[in-house]
Design a protein around this motif. Structure first.
Motif, PDB file in Angstrom:
ATOM      1  N   ARG A 327       3.822  72.315  66.034  1.00 24.58           N
ATOM      2  CA  ARG A 327       3.465  71.066  66.707  1.00 24.58           C
ATOM      3  C   ARG A 327       4.614  70.651  67.618  1.00 24.58           C
ATOM      4  O   ARG A 327       5.718  70.379  67.160  1.00 24.58           O
ATOM      5  N   ILE A 328       4.341  70.611  68.927  1.00 24.53           N
ATOM      6  CA  ILE A 328       5.362  70.273  69.923  1.00 24.53           C
ATOM      7  C   ILE A 328       4.843  69.097  70.752  1.00 24.53           C
ATOM      8  O   ILE A 328       3.793  69.205  71.382  1.00 24.53           O
ATOM      9  N   PRO A 329       5.551  67.979  70.764  1.00 23.75           N
ATOM     10  CA  PRO A 329       5.063  66.811  71.508  1.00 23.75           C
ATOM     11  C   PRO A 329       4.979  67.080  73.010  1.00 23.75           C
ATOM     12  O   PRO A 329       5.893  67.655  73.606  1.00 23.75           O
ATOM     13  N   GLU A 330       3.881  66.666  73.582  1.00 27.39           N
ATOM     14  CA  GLU A 330       3.696  66.769  75.023  1.00 27.39           C
ATOM     15  C   GLU A 330       4.718  65.891  75.736  1.00 27.39           C
ATOM     16  O   GLU A 330       5.008  64.779  75.318  1.00 27.39           O
ATOM     17  N   GLY A 331       5.288  66.417  76.807  1.00 27.33           N
ATOM     18  CA  GLY A 331       6.269  65.660  77.572  1.00 27.33           C
ATOM     19  C   GLY A 331       7.667  65.695  76.997  1.00 27.33           C
ATOM     20  O   GLY A 331       8.561  65.002  77.493  1.00 27.33           O
ATOM     21  N   SER A 332       7.873  66.518  75.975  1.00 30.64           N
ATOM     22  CA  SER A 332       9.203  66.638  75.371  1.00 30.64           C
ATOM     23  C   SER A 332       9.994  67.739  76.063  1.00 30.64           C
ATOM     24  O   SER A 332       9.478  68.462  76.921  1.00 30.64           O
ATOM     25  N   LEU A 333      11.246  67.879  75.672  1.00 29.80           N
ATOM     26  CA  LEU A 333      12.117  68.907  76.216  1.00 29.80           C
ATOM     27  C   LEU A 333      11.533  70.298  76.009  1.00 29.80           C
ATOM     28  O   LEU A 333      11.816  71.220  76.779  1.00 29.80           O
ATOM     29  N   LEU A 334      10.711  70.455  74.958  1.00 29.75           N
ATOM     30  CA  LEU A 334      10.140  71.762  74.630  1.00 29.75           C
ATOM     31  C   LEU A 334       8.691  71.925  75.091  1.00 29.75           C
ATOM     32  O   LEU A 334       8.118  72.997  74.899  1.00 29.75           O
ATOM     33  N   LYS A 335       8.104  70.891  75.663  1.00 30.42           N
ATOM     34  CA  LYS A 335       6.773  71.027  76.276  1.00 30.42           C
ATOM     35  C   LYS A 335       6.709  70.077  77.469  1.00 30.42           C
ATOM     36  O   LYS A 335       5.974  69.085  77.469  1.00 30.42           O
ATOM     37  N   PRO A 336       7.502  70.384  78.492  1.00 32.09           N
ATOM     38  CA  PRO A 336       7.543  69.501  79.655  1.00 32.09           C
ATOM     39  C   PRO A 336       6.241  69.557  80.445  1.00 32.09           C
ATOM     40  O   PRO A 336       5.532  70.561  80.433  1.00 32.09           O
ATOM     41  N   ARG A 337       5.979  68.488  81.143  1.00 30.56           N
ATOM     42  CA  ARG A 337       4.787  68.432  81.979  1.00 30.56           C
ATOM     43  C   ARG A 337       5.083  69.026  83.359  1.00 30.56           C
ATOM     44  O   ARG A 337       6.160  68.839  83.907  1.00 30.56           O
ATOM     45  N   PHE A 338       4.124  69.761  83.870  1.00 26.84           N
ATOM     46  CA  PHE A 338       4.225  70.319  85.215  1.00 26.84           C
ATOM     47  C   PHE A 338       4.452  69.192  86.212  1.00 26.84           C
ATOM     48  O   PHE A 338       3.843  68.129  86.087  1.00 26.84           O
ATOM     49  N   PRO A 339       5.337  69.384  87.189  1.00 27.37           N
ATOM     50  CA  PRO A 339       6.060  70.598  87.572  1.00 27.37           C
ATOM     51  C   PRO A 339       7.545  70.573  87.155  1.00 27.37           C
ATOM     52  O   PRO A 339       8.421  70.881  87.969  1.00 27.37           O
ATOM     53  N   ALA A 340       7.834  70.227  85.930  1.00 22.60           N
ATOM     54  CA  ALA A 340       9.220  70.148  85.473  1.00 22.60           C
ATOM     55  C   ALA A 340       9.958  71.457  85.727  1.00 22.60           C
ATOM     56  O   ALA A 340       9.404  72.548  85.586  1.00 22.60           O
TER      57      ALA A 340
END
Length: 629
Positions: A327-340
């Motif tokens: 489980r990886i939170p959306e928008g976190s360092l490990l699941k950044p939102r495009f276009p990070a």
């Protein structure tokens, strides 16, 4: 819309019983095919990162896309679910965009090819290989800008496209892609090496199916997956508790003056399923240190770590994935939102392995590893060669460095080793032959490994003398937050970088810098971190410490961290050693900690300038968090 598999033979594979001898032969043949992929790559590639260091990762999967042998786990299931196109005999997929495959490759420098393997009209397997390209265009040489604000600044992004379609090569596509890179000769050779590796493995798969029969081969792959599932099910039940445990670690900075960034993971077992929850990890960065962590990739990381620590005989593959819930939170360092931006993701990638060690060892401290996988140091050097006879020819170097591997239950951590076991160093002779530089020093950094019953591996001290003016860039970490020790072991020493100018003056430079100008005669002292120590340093054999003084791994002053008094020749004063150890034991005043993370962030921040010569990073602030308050 999922991919459409075009087959001319729709007969399903029959499940047949596989005897142990046949299974063993097929398993080892697949292992050998994977080794042959690597050998083909090395013989064909041109860039130092792939040819000399092996920065490429092979995979052989079954007909459904599950990895049977490989390193990074299979992305194929996610790809098939999202690819709106067909796959048929003679096709080969080419891609480099992490967002198009849910982070199965973690930055755009990784070029990946995927070959569906058909036999007699049926899809029987997949082979795949990806490797790091030294340059794919973008705003900086090497295409990994520290200060990127979006992935658009990091070079060409290739969505899943067909480089081969029904056996026909897409030459125009390659002309377009190679037009974006500063090193088209390297990139073309490296891409051809990836393709050749996949074709070699495909031939071996077909040969196995021809020898044993299609049904036997496919049934064998399913049994290899099932065997892994059974083994991991038992292992997880023994090693992971139903009671949650948490661990956190930090990326020191983002190269823009802000940090540290926290990565946190909580682990527990819910019945047969192990849950790994990254809730509490910091939001994504505006800089490029984000790591788009694919869930299946992390399952593979977790499985590899479990197997290497608890039972190295297990063949790791995708068979156990349904036993892990990531489980990886959306928008976190490990699941950044495009276009990070993602080009600096290597630090978080390395920190994941340290965090796994911190999680898995809490129930069984005797199996606990210290920290030290930590990062994958990079050096970039580029310019026009001004040496006589070189004609101002353009050059650029991308090199992966090594740090100290942590102390372990079974012994000392290796000195100066890569995060990835298969990586090798670029020979100094190669560097001096093809680039305007001299390697003045290449040695371990004494005392950098944390003291312990089992010493942490020392980092590397590499001194480059530049023979032509140019620019350099550095990607490294563990300069602010040290690699922690365990079971009483001390933290390892932190990384540092020193630029010594031709006039003898010295400047301490950051561990994440871009476009730093160097002149002819300048020297860069590239010093990496040491691994954390394991166990009580006062329990280490004084004679071994004395031997390591002779070997240059420990200094006489550093020996005192083990309570050892010795001279420059490594001769131990037994009486003085006993007295020092008695005094150190008396000062402890309690049991040794399981984790020794150092003095804490506030103390590190207060002492940063004095201890490192660099200002402390500023605590990061996230605009989205401020807006929510």
């Amino acid at each position: 819309m999922p991919a459409t598999i075009v087959q001319t033979n729709h007969t399903p594979f029959a499940k047949v019983a596989i005897d142990p001898v046949t299974l063993d032969i097929i398993e080892n043949a697949l292992r050998n095919a994977r080794v042959e992929m690597d050998a083909t790559l090395v013989r064909t590639a041109m860039s130092p990162g792939i040819r000399e260091q092996g920065d490429a990762f092979p995979l052989i999967a079954d007909h459904t896309g599950k990895m049977i042998v490989g390193q990074f786990g299979s992305f194929i299931g996610g790809f098939l679910s999202n690819y709106d196109g067909t796959l048929e005999d003679g096709d080969m997929i080419f891609l480099s965009d992490p967002y198009s495959v849910d982070g199965a490759i973690s930055h755009s420098n990784d070029w990946l090819v995927l070959l569906p393997v058909f036999k007699d009209g049926r899809l029987i397997a997949y082979t795949s290989m990806f490797g790091h390209q030294s340059d794919i265009g973008g705003k900086v040489v090497g295409s990994m800008p520290i200060n990127a604000r979006s992935i658009y600044e990091e070079g060409v992004r290739i969505p899943p496209v067909k480089i081969w379609k029904k056996g026909e090569y897409n030459a125009d596509l390659m002309k377009l892609v190679m037009h974006q890179t500063r090193k088209p000769d390297w990139c073309a050779a490296d891409l051809n090496a990836l393709i050749a590796s996949c074709r070699v493995a495909a031939r071996r798969v077909v040969e196995m199916a021809e020898r044993f029969g299609d049904d036997v081969y496919v049934s064998a792959t399913q049994e290899l997956l099932a065997r892994n599932h059974r083994a991991m099910k038992t292992l997880l039940g023994q090693a992971v508790s139903e009671e949650p445990v948490s661990f956190e670690d930090y990326i020191c900075d983002d190269g823009m003056g802000f940090g540290p960034y926290r990565i946190k993971c909580t682990m527990w077992r819910d019945g047969e399923t192990v849950v790994l929850d990254f809730d509490g990890t910091d939001p994504q960065s505006v800089a490029s240190i984000n790591f788009y962590l694919n869930e299946n990739m992390f399952k593979m990381f977790f499985g590899i770590y479990m197997i290497m620590v608890f039972d190295p005989q297990i063949l790791f593959n995708d068979g156990f994935y349904d036993l892990i819930d990531v489980r990886i939170p959306e928008g976190s360092l490990l699941k950044p939102r495009f276009p990070a931006a993602l080009s600096g993701r290597t630090h978080a990638l390395g920190r994941i392995f340290d965090i796994l060690g911190g999680l898995l060892g809490q129930k069984t401290p005797e199996f606990l590893n210290a920290a030290g996988f930590s990062s994958s140091p990079h050096l970039f050097y580029a310019g026009n060669d001004t040496r006589p006879g070189k004609g101002h020819a353009w050059f650029q170097l991308f090199q992966i460095g090594f740090g100290g591997i942590p102390g372990r239950p079974l012994g000392d951590g290796p000195d100066g080793h890569s995060l990835w076991p298969g990586f090798t160093n670029v020979p100094n002779e190669f560097l001096e032959r093809y680039f305007p530089m001299m390697i003045e020093r290449y040695s371990t950094e004494p005392d950098s490994g944390g003291a312990g019953l089992h010493r942490g591996g020392n980092g590397i001290h590499m001194t480059y003398r530049f023979l032509s003016a140019g620019t350099i860039a550095i990607h490294d970490d563990r300069w602010f937050v040290p690699p922690w020790g365990v079971n009483g072991g001390d933290p390892g020493k932190r990384a540092r970088k020193i630029l010594e100018k031709a006039d003898g003056s010295q400047v301490i430079v950051g561990n994440k810098v871009e476009d730093l100008a160097v002149e002819e005669g300048d020297q860069l002292h590239f010093i990496t971190w040491g691994g954390g120590g394991w166990g009580d340093p006062l329990a280490r054999d004084p004679a071994l410490v004395g031997k390591e003084i002779v070997q240059g791994l420990v200094t006489p002053q550093g020996a005192r961290a083990y309570g050892v008094v010795a001279d420059d020749a490594g001769v131990v004063d037994a009486a003085a050693t006993q007295a020092l150890r008695d005094a150190m034991m008396a000062e402890r005043g309690g049991a040794l900690p399981v984790f020794n993370t150092g003095p804490g962030l506030d103390a590190l921040r207060a002492a940063c300038q004095a201890e490192t010569g660099l200002p402390a990073p500023i605590p990061p602030v996230w605009p989205q968090a401020e807006a929510a308050e």
